[in-house]
Design a protein around this motif. Structure first.
Motif, PDB file in Angstrom:
ATOM      1  N   ASN A 190      23.790  33.300  36.784  1.00 51.30           N
ATOM      2  CA  ASN A 190      22.814  32.261  37.125  1.00 51.30           C
ATOM      3  C   ASN A 190      22.328  31.485  35.906  1.00 51.30           C
ATOM      4  OD1 ASN A 190      20.849  31.028  39.118  1.00 51.30           O
ATOM      5  ND2 ASN A 190      19.387  31.962  37.702  1.00 51.30           N
ATOM      6  N   ASN A 191      22.154  32.189  34.792  1.00 47.30           N
ATOM      7  CA  ASN A 191      21.566  31.546  33.613  1.00 47.30           C
ATOM      8  C   ASN A 191      22.594  31.052  32.598  1.00 47.30           C
ATOM      9  OD1 ASN A 191      18.868  31.934  34.504  1.00 47.30           O
ATOM     10  ND2 ASN A 191      18.952  34.072  33.824  1.00 47.30           N
ATOM     11  N   ILE A 192      23.882  31.135  32.958  1.00 45.55           N
ATOM     12  CA  ILE A 192      24.908  30.540  32.091  1.00 45.55           C
ATOM     13  C   ILE A 192      24.731  29.023  32.127  1.00 45.55           C
ATOM     14  CG2 ILE A 192      27.384  30.186  31.739  1.00 45.55           C
ATOM     15  CD1 ILE A 192      27.859  32.944  32.920  1.00 45.55           C
ATOM     16  N   SER A 193      24.656  28.416  30.975  1.00 46.03           N
ATOM     17  CA  SER A 193      24.339  26.984  30.926  1.00 46.03           C
ATOM     18  C   SER A 193      25.508  26.087  31.298  1.00 46.03           C
ATOM     19  CB  SER A 193      23.825  26.619  29.519  1.00 46.03           C
ATOM     20  OG  SER A 193      24.787  26.972  28.541  1.00 46.03           O
ATOM     21  N   SER A 194      26.729  26.593  31.197  1.00 44.82           N
ATOM     22  CA  SER A 194      27.909  25.774  31.495  1.00 44.82           C
ATOM     23  C   SER A 194      28.318  25.911  32.962  1.00 44.82           C
ATOM     24  CB  SER A 194      29.075  26.194  30.608  1.00 44.82           C
ATOM     25  OG  SER A 194      29.543  27.476  30.993  1.00 44.82           O
ATOM     26  N   ASN A 195      29.407  25.222  33.335  1.00 47.20           N
ATOM     27  CA  ASN A 195      29.908  25.266  34.705  1.00 47.20           C
ATOM     28  C   ASN A 195      30.533  26.616  35.070  1.00 47.20           C
ATOM     29  OD1 ASN A 195      29.218  22.616  35.479  1.00 47.20           O
ATOM     30  ND2 ASN A 195      30.973  21.799  34.339  1.00 47.20           N
ATOM     31  N   TRP A 196      30.732  27.467  34.074  1.00 45.74           N
ATOM     32  CA  TRP A 196      31.256  28.799  34.387  1.00 45.74           C
ATOM     33  C   TRP A 196      30.246  29.626  35.182  1.00 45.74           C
ATOM     34  CZ3 TRP A 196      36.128  29.774  34.402  1.00 45.74           C
ATOM     35  CH2 TRP A 196      36.971  29.054  33.552  1.00 45.74           C
ATOM     36  N   ALA A 197      29.010  29.162  35.260  1.00 45.07           N
ATOM     37  CA  ALA A 197      28.004  29.836  36.088  1.00 45.07           C
ATOM     38  C   ALA A 197      28.441  29.859  37.555  1.00 45.07           C
ATOM     39  CB  ALA A 197      26.654  29.143  35.956  1.00 45.07           C
ATOM     40  N   TRP A 198      29.141  28.822  38.012  1.00 43.56           N
ATOM     41  CA  TRP A 198      29.644  28.802  39.392  1.00 43.56           C
ATOM     42  C   TRP A 198      31.155  28.998  39.482  1.00 43.56           C
ATOM     43  CZ3 TRP A 198      33.216  25.106  40.780  1.00 43.56           C
ATOM     44  CH2 TRP A 198      33.292  23.945  40.009  1.00 43.56           C
ATOM     45  N   ARG A 199      31.887  28.679  38.414  1.00 45.16           N
ATOM     46  CA  ARG A 199      33.354  28.859  38.450  1.00 45.16           C
ATOM     47  C   ARG A 199      33.742  30.346  38.477  1.00 45.16           C
ATOM     48  NH1 ARG A 199      36.092  24.137  37.971  1.00 45.16           N
ATOM     49  NH2 ARG A 199      35.119  22.419  36.801  1.00 45.16           N
ATOM     50  N   ILE A 200      33.010  31.172  37.728  1.00 46.50           N
ATOM     51  CA  ILE A 200      33.335  32.613  37.698  1.00 46.50           C
ATOM     52  C   ILE A 200      33.223  33.228  39.091  1.00 46.50           C
ATOM     53  CG2 ILE A 200      32.548  34.865  36.850  1.00 46.50           C
ATOM     54  CD1 ILE A 200      31.903  33.487  34.170  1.00 46.50           C
ATOM     55  N   PRO A 201      32.091  33.072  39.806  1.00 49.13           N
ATOM     56  CA  PRO A 201      32.036  33.624  41.168  1.00 49.13           C
ATOM     57  C   PRO A 201      33.100  33.036  42.088  1.00 49.13           C
ATOM     58  CG  PRO A 201      29.840  33.011  40.415  1.00 49.13           C
ATOM     59  CD  PRO A 201      30.796  32.461  39.414  1.00 49.13           C
ATOM     60  N   SER A 202      33.353  31.728  41.953  1.00 50.14           N
ATOM     61  CA  SER A 202      34.338  31.082  42.821  1.00 50.14           C
ATOM     62  C   SER A 202      35.739  31.651  42.611  1.00 50.14           C
ATOM     63  CB  SER A 202      34.343  29.566  42.561  1.00 50.14           C
ATOM     64  OG  SER A 202      33.081  28.995  42.871  1.00 50.14           O
ATOM     65  N   LEU A 203      36.082  31.948  41.365  1.00 50.07           N
ATOM     66  CA  LEU A 203      37.396  32.513  41.061  1.00 50.07           C
ATOM     67  C   LEU A 203      37.487  33.987  41.482  1.00 50.07           C
ATOM     68  CD1 LEU A 203      38.101  30.953  37.557  1.00 50.07           C
ATOM     69  CD2 LEU A 203      39.476  30.602  39.608  1.00 50.07           C
ATOM     70  N   LEU A 204      36.389  34.707  41.338  1.00 50.82           N
ATOM     71  CA  LEU A 204      36.407  36.137  41.654  1.00 50.82           C
ATOM     72  C   LEU A 204      36.542  36.416  43.151  1.00 50.82           C
ATOM     73  CD1 LEU A 204      33.801  37.592  39.130  1.00 50.82           C
ATOM     74  CD2 LEU A 204      36.288  37.825  39.087  1.00 50.82           C
ATOM     75  N   GLN A 205      36.443  35.387  43.973  1.00 49.94           N
ATOM     76  CA  GLN A 205      36.682  35.572  45.405  1.00 49.94           C
ATOM     77  C   GLN A 205      38.140  35.947  45.678  1.00 49.94           C
ATOM     78  OE1 GLN A 205      34.964  32.464  47.735  1.00 49.94           O
ATOM     79  NE2 GLN A 205      35.444  33.413  49.687  1.00 49.94           N
ATOM     80  N   ILE A 206      38.967  35.842  44.671  1.00 47.45           N
ATOM     81  CA  ILE A 206      40.380  36.212  44.778  1.00 47.45           C
ATOM     82  C   ILE A 206      40.573  37.734  44.890  1.00 47.45           C
ATOM     83  CG2 ILE A 206      40.877  36.515  42.304  1.00 47.45           C
ATOM     84  CD1 ILE A 206      43.417  34.965  42.666  1.00 47.45           C
ATOM     85  N   CYS A 207      39.615  38.507  44.400  1.00 46.83           N
ATOM     86  CA  CYS A 207      39.801  39.953  44.220  1.00 46.83           C
ATOM     87  C   CYS A 207      40.073  40.737  45.510  1.00 46.83           C
ATOM     88  CB  CYS A 207      38.608  40.552  43.485  1.00 46.83           C
ATOM     89  SG  CYS A 207      38.477  39.965  41.777  1.00 46.83           S
ATOM     90  N   PRO A 208      39.301  40.547  46.602  1.00 52.00           N
ATOM     91  CA  PRO A 208      39.613  41.305  47.817  1.00 52.00           C
ATOM     92  C   PRO A 208      41.034  41.052  48.330  1.00 52.00           C
ATOM     93  CG  PRO A 208      37.438  40.312  47.984  1.00 52.00           C
ATOM     94  CD  PRO A 208      38.076  39.739  46.770  1.00 52.00           C
ATOM     95  N   SER A 209      41.488  39.798  48.242  1.00 51.84           N
ATOM     96  CA  SER A 209      42.834  39.474  48.718  1.00 51.84           C
ATOM     97  C   SER A 209      43.905  40.155  47.865  1.00 51.84           C
ATOM     98  CB  SER A 209      43.048  37.958  48.711  1.00 51.84           C
ATOM     99  OG  SER A 209      42.131  37.321  49.573  1.00 51.84           O
ATOM    100  N   LEU A 210      43.652  40.263  46.570  1.00 53.69           N
ATOM    101  CA  LEU A 210      44.602  40.976  45.702  1.00 53.69           C
ATOM    102  C   LEU A 210      44.682  42.455  46.069  1.00 53.69           C
ATOM    103  CD1 LEU A 210      43.851  39.384  42.202  1.00 53.69           C
ATOM    104  CD2 LEU A 210      45.806  38.938  43.702  1.00 53.69           C
ATOM    105  N   LEU A 211      43.558  43.040  46.485  1.00 49.20           N
ATOM    106  CA  LEU A 211      43.571  44.428  46.948  1.00 49.20           C
ATOM    107  C   LEU A 211      44.485  44.587  48.162  1.00 49.20           C
ATOM    108  CD1 LEU A 211      39.858  45.684  46.807  1.00 49.20           C
ATOM    109  CD2 LEU A 211      41.814  46.595  45.530  1.00 49.20           C
ATOM    110  N   GLN A 212      44.357  43.667  49.124  1.00 44.88           N
ATOM    111  CA  GLN A 212      45.177  43.760  50.326  1.00 44.88           C
ATOM    112  C   GLN A 212      46.662  43.584  50.011  1.00 44.88           C
ATOM    113  OE1 GLN A 212      42.334  41.026  51.924  1.00 44.88           O
ATOM    114  NE2 GLN A 212      41.191  42.878  51.394  1.00 44.88           N
ATOM    115  N   ILE A 213      46.967  42.623  49.158  1.00 47.76           N
ATOM    116  CA  ILE A 213      48.368  42.388  48.780  1.00 47.76           C
ATOM    117  C   ILE A 213      48.959  43.619  48.103  1.00 47.76           C
ATOM    118  CG2 ILE A 213      49.831  41.055  47.203  1.00 47.76           C
ATOM    119  CD1 ILE A 213      47.971  38.644  47.792  1.00 47.76           C
ATOM    120  N   THR A 214      48.160  44.281  47.270  1.00 50.66           N
ATOM    121  CA  THR A 214      48.637  45.438  46.507  1.00 50.66           C
ATOM    122  C   THR A 214      48.876  46.662  47.384  1.00 50.66           C
ATOM    123  OG1 THR A 214      47.424  44.657  44.562  1.00 50.66           O
ATOM    124  CG2 THR A 214      48.120  46.973  44.565  1.00 50.66           C
TER     125      THR A 214
END
Length: 533
Positions: A190-214
């Motif tokens: 939340n307190n990251i001053s750059s756009n990575w404050a929202w890009r990190i959560p948006s990218l990490l939504q990939i993780c559950p799908s990677l579990l299923q694929i694996t």
């Protein structure tokens, strides 16, 4: 149809259920079954991690300053379409789900849907404008229903009958695990001053799908799907491996397999494997009505307000600090997980209609109280003299909402859908449930910010009226499905003679075991008759 009015003449005699209940050996002392359940968690149970992650992420990102600035402070309809794009993508995929499930089976369907979601999460995380972000969310939504339909079906079709209601009820509990993970990540970024404050959560939504694929191909395929593809020996081998670890395992597997084969054969004789099957008979039309309403109920019961627009609700009572809102957001997700898990453990104890009626009545009372508290809180804010008691009451009812909702619309959703729909139409039926759930979700996530902005607390009154309708509908139309295997419920709304044919096949197999000396003939017959309800 007073008292539920459910037509239950088509319930088969619970012989296989009785045999399963006589098995006193716990699942954790059965190595193969324990392995199966452990594999179901990252693959099938993990599917709803994505949905929970998504709802909480969008909720939390609307509080993040850099997200609001990057997308030019979206408001009203634009904010609504950003949140609703996930549901819109899901709606577009639904016509293809039964075809994919029938052709490729449960595992490949989960794999394919997960791959689509991986692509969506990557585009979402690297979006350069709001249009790209919306499209990414639509792609994510396009992949999730295939996984949900396949995963919820596979859990029900692989689990041992004793644990099956709990396992299918736990399917939706993962939603709150996803919420907690997303809330925790967004709180930390939340307190990251750059756009990575929202890009990190948006990218990490990939993780559950990677579990299923694996992990998905570490699971066996659905025995019922294998039977429909003339691969009966493979189906029987799976049942023998995972359901046969008991003192009377050979007898149980023989009875269960006979019940499956006979029931699926009867179903397929009347099925054209098309969407028209859902409307062909009075029994199917009743299932469609129940499924349609349940889809609407799961999204129109006020849950999307809390899941997607908690920040707006708290702003209405004067809470503006983003860190404080993130803390409340995270605590609600944790509380919801506790409620959902607790209720899931009760599904083998409490009848379905009792849980649904308790759910709807308590939701109605909760929303009425919340509406009154919200009116008092907003009235005080308008006068410039905040009413702290009313603000606390609003928070209390937001937290009280979770156990009320989880009694029925979380814990029982997929348990009930798997039980209501027979195998031949199960994928289509659950897809139909998804269709109306996603339509309702799209509508509410789009309209909620508009309603809150334009009419304030009065918007909550619409939910009170709808919840009153839910109570009436559940009472008159929801059938009881407690205490039966899936095959014993296959002809729930059909003629009794179809269920009797499946029962006869089970009794024939048991008699053959008696004749070969597997069990004492007279004793077995007596036990069967005594326990049949």
């Amino acid at each position: 149809m007073a008292g539920g009015g459910a037509v239950t003449d088509g319930k088969a005699d619970p012989i296989v259920t009785r045999l399963a209940n006589e098995d006193k050996k716990p699942w954790y002392k059965k190595p193969n079954l324990m392995y199966l359940y452990l594999m179901l968690f990252p693959t099938c149970m993990g599917i709803e991690l994505t949905s929970g992650f998504d709802s909480q992420m969008i909720n939390a990102l609307q509080i993040v300053p850099s997200w609001k600035k990057y997308f030019d402070y979206p408001d009203g309809a634009l904010k609504g379409i950003i949140a609703a794009a996930y549901s819109l993508g899901a709606i577009l995929s639904l016509p293809f789900i039964p075809i994919i499930n029938d052709k490729f089976g449960r595992r490949w369907s989960i794999f394919g849907g997960s791959c689509v979601m991986v692509i969506g999460a990557l585009i979402q995380g690297f979006s350069v404008h709001v249009g790209m972000y919306i499209v990414a969310r639509m792609i994510l939504g396009f992949g999730i229903p295939t996984c949900i339909v396949s995963g919820s079906s596979l859990i029900g079709e692989l689990a041992y009958p004793k644990e099956r209601p709990i396992m299918t009820s736990l399917f939706n509990v993962a939603y709150f695990v996803g919420q907690i993970i997303a809330a925790g990540i967004c709180f930390r970024t939340n307190n990251i001053s750059s756009n990575w404050a929202w890009r990190i959560p948006s990218l990490l939504q990939i993780c559950p799908s990677l579990l299923q694929i694996t992990f998905v191909f570490f699971l066996p395929e659905s025995p019922r799907w294998l039977i429909t593809k003339d691969r009966a020996e493979e189906a029987r081998a799976i049942l023998q491996k995972y359901h046969g670890e008991t003192d009377r395992g050979e007898e149980f597997v023989a009875a269960e397999f006979a019940q499956m084969q006979t029931t699926i054969k009867l179903e397929l004789e009347a099925s054209k494997k098309s969407w028209t099957d859902l409307f062909k008979t009075a029994g199917m039309r009743r299932r469609v009505l129940i499924t349609t309403m349940l889809g609407l109920f799961t999204q129109w019961s006020g849950n999307t307000l809390i899941s997607y627009y908690l920040g707006d609700l708290l702003n209405m009572i004067g809470m503006k600090n983003s860190t404080d809102i993130q803390k409340i957001n995270l605590s609600i997700a944790c509380w919801s997980l506790i409620c959902a898990f607790t209720v899931s453990m009760l599904v083998v104890k409490i009848r379905r209609r009792v849980m649904y009626l308790a759910c709807t009545i308590s939701l109605l009372l909760c929303y009425i109280s919340w509406t009154v508290a919200m009116e008092r809180a907003q009235h005080a804010v308008a006068l410039g003299t905040p009413n702290q008691s009313a603000n606390i009451a609003v928070l209390f009812f937001i937290y009280a909402y979770s156990p009320c909702y989880n009694m029925g619309y979380n814990a029982l959703t997929y348990t009930y859908m798997v039980e209501v729909w027979p195998y031949a139409e199960r994928s289509s039926g659950i897809a139909f449930f998804q269709l109306f759930g996603r339509l309702a979700g799209f509508f509410t996530t789009f309209v909620n910010p508009i309603g809150l902005k334009d009419v304030g607390w009065k918007y909550l009154i619409s939910y009170c009226c709808w919840l009153a309708y839910e109570v009436v509908f559940v009472y008159f139309f929801f059938p009881e499905t407690f205490g039966r295997t899936l095959e014993e419920l296959a002809f729930l709304f059909e003629d009794k003679h179809l269920a009797d044919q499946a029962t006869a096949a089970v009794e024939k197999v048991l008699n053959q075991h008696n004749e070969t000396g597997s069990i004492n003939n007279d004793k077995a017959r007596t036990e069967i008759r005594e326990h049949v309800v």
